[in-house]
Design a protein around this motif. Structure first.
Motif, mmCIF file in Angstrom:
data_model
loop_
_atom_site.group_PDB
_atom_site.id
_atom_site.type_symbol
_atom_site.label_atom_id
_atom_site.label_comp_id
_atom_site.label_asym_id
_atom_site.label_seq_id
_atom_site.Cartn_x
_atom_site.Cartn_y
_atom_site.Cartn_z
ATOM 1 N N THR A 161 47.991 48.614 46.019
ATOM 2 C CA THR A 161 46.594 48.609 45.546
ATOM 3 C C THR A 161 46.344 47.366 44.691
ATOM 4 O O THR A 161 47.288 46.732 44.218
ATOM 5 C CB THR A 161 46.316 49.854 44.683
ATOM 6 O OG1 THR A 161 47.170 49.779 43.553
ATOM 7 C CG2 THR A 161 46.543 51.138 45.464
ATOM 8 N N SER A 162 45.076 47.056 44.488
ATOM 9 C CA SER A 162 44.723 45.868 43.696
ATOM 10 C C SER A 162 45.164 46.015 42.240
ATOM 11 O O SER A 162 45.486 45.046 41.565
ATOM 12 C CB SER A 162 43.230 45.590 43.795
ATOM 13 O OG SER A 162 42.534 46.721 43.351
ATOM 14 N N THR A 166 47.651 43.425 40.334
ATOM 15 C CA THR A 166 47.227 42.825 39.052
ATOM 16 C C THR A 166 48.317 43.065 38.008
ATOM 17 O O THR A 166 48.647 42.166 37.226
ATOM 18 C CB THR A 166 45.896 43.444 38.573
ATOM 19 O OG1 THR A 166 45.018 43.518 39.676
ATOM 20 C CG2 THR A 166 45.260 42.622 37.464
ATOM 21 N N SER A 241 50.973 37.293 46.543
ATOM 22 C CA SER A 241 49.554 37.475 46.877
ATOM 23 C C SER A 241 49.336 37.358 48.379
ATOM 24 O O SER A 241 48.607 38.166 48.967
ATOM 25 C CB SER A 241 48.703 36.433 46.152
ATOM 26 O OG SER A 241 49.025 36.434 44.808
ATOM 27 N N ALA A 245 48.051 40.230 50.856
ATOM 28 C CA ALA A 245 46.802 40.015 51.603
ATOM 29 C C ALA A 245 47.033 40.020 53.122
ATOM 30 O O ALA A 245 46.073 40.050 53.896
ATOM 31 C CB ALA A 245 46.184 38.686 51.169
#
Lengths: 311, 115
Positions: A161-162, A166, A241, A245
């Motif tokens: 998840t984002s 993070t 990242s 992605a």
């Protein structure tokens, strides 16, 4: 005006630190590279030998089999984990102890009077200071124990998840900043322990130098981190990242090549430079202090005392 | 008592001075030292150190020899008292420099056999 002069002086000191250290590295690279390669080979050999011994124990003991170590690790989880941890720790001691002998080589260059280093002297520094080097590296590397990528399970990396990504990035950056702070605080302990031999006294000297010259240490290690550590941080974050992605696999592979190159930069140039920079800072500040307070003769006496203590 | 101390001090100073200054000549009577004088590289280094004081790096720059090899020759010359550390200096980059010098300008070999 004074502040400007001060800034210029610190900037110049940092520039000289890098210039002198790099020149010394170029002139003595064989000794530094040989020490690093030896440390890596010794680490691998120690690990393999200990692992073989462990496998032998598993074969000899009737209740266990080698498959317990690899396959049924869950049944013998605690004992397996303990053994693996012990093996890793012992191998790690060999690796770190030898890698830090580079501080001994830097001492030979800056303080022995002969201005050069030889690989074989690494062994005498290892014999004299190995446990101090290991403990000090452990203290300096505490920030490395912050869990970062371990938050991501390799299988689930694409479904992360984002919030998780993070968190991983934030922890990586935190780790980076903390390791820089720890380096600023404790960087002088290693050259100090090499020069005068006492573990506790190295902290006193380190804190004293930090108190008197915080700007010099912050600037020099700041530049050091920008040059040697930042590329690794940037490329590893980019790799994470891009993986998350789900972007083109070729791009990820290119990034991984850069990650490997960043590691090589740290190992083969960054680590010897760290030893040389720390020793140079230590020497210049110790000599400057002595010069300020006691004069030329005492300066020699202090050097001689340090040498005697070291011998 | 004071005079004695003074004499002792003067003696020490003279001794120290002799130890740290190049003499005109030294007579070598120890047969073990002779091969060192005639050793190609050791002899060459000694000759250079007769002319002026030098660091290991100075010798390296002048001869192109490996500093480790030079260090071993220097240690041997020091051990046999043919050279001495004439000076220690901290340069502008805070690097300690050790200068070596030959004990004498001339070495005379005088060996009687059998002794």
């Amino acid at each position: 005006m004074n502040q400007k002069t001060q800034k210029k002086t610190i900037g110049e000191s940092t520039k000289t630190d890098f210039k002198v250290s790099f020149t010394m590295l170029k002139e003595n690279y064989k000794a530094f590279i040989a020490t690093e390669l030896f440390a890596i080979v010794a680490f691998l050999i120690t690990y393999m030998v200990l692992f073989s011994i462990l496998s032998l124990i598993y074969i000899i003991l009737p209740n266990l089999s080698v498959s317990d170590l690899f396959v049924s690790i869950k049944q013998n989880y605690n004992s397996s984990r303990l053994f693996v941890a012990l093996i890793t720790l012992l191998s790690y001691i060999v690796l770190v102890g030898f890698l830090n002998c580079q501080y001994g080589l830097a001492y030979d260059i800056f303080s022995s009077g002969d201005m050069f280093a030889e690989f074989k002297s690494s062994f005498s520094y290892f014999r004299k200071h190995w446990w101090k080097y290991v403990l000090l590296t452990f203290i300096m590397g505490i920030s490395m124990f912050i869990p970062d990528r371990r938050f991501i399970h390799p299988v689930k990396i694409t479904s992360i998840t984002s919030v998780e990504i993070t968190l991983v990035i934030t922890l990586r950056i935190l780790q980076f900043v903390l390791s820089w702070i720890f380096l600023v605080i404790f960087s002088i302990t290693l050259p100090s322990v090499t020069a005068q031999g006492s573990f506790t006294k190295s902290f006193d000297e380190s804190f004293k130098i930090l108190k008197e010259n915080p700007k010099r240490l912050i600037t020099t290690w700041g530049v050091y981190f920008l040059v040697f550590q930042l590329p690794l941080l940037v490329f590893s974050l980019l790799t994470i990242s891009l993986t998350v992605a789900g972007i083109d696999i070729i791009l990820i592979r290119i990034m991984l090549v850069f990650v490997v190159l960043s590691y090589l930069l740290i190992i083969f140039i960054g680590m010897p430079m760290r030893a040389l920079l720390a020793t140079r800072i230590y020497n210049s500040l110790i000599f400057a202090n002595v010069q300020k307070t006691e004069g030329e003769t005492e300066k020699k006496e202090i050097m001689n005392k340090k040498k005697e203590q070291n011998e | 008592m004071n005079k004695e101390m003074e004499v002792e001090k003067m003696g020490k100073t003279r001794e120290e001075k002799e130890r740290n200054e190049q003499q005109e000549e030294i007579i070598i009577s120890n047969p073990e030292v002779v091969p060192i004088l005639f050793h190609e590289k050791k002899g060459f280094i000694l000759k250079m150190l007769i002319d002026k004081e030098m660091t290991i790096i100075d010798i390296k720059n002048k001869t192109g020899m490996n500093p480790g090899t030079i260090k071993r020759h220097i240690t041997d010359l020091l051990k046999h008292n043919l050279i001495f550390i004439s000076r220690e200096k901290i340069n502008e980059y805070s690097i300690l420099m050790k200068f070596y010098r030959a004990r004498a300008k001339k070495f005379i070999i005088r060996i009687t056999w059998p002794q």
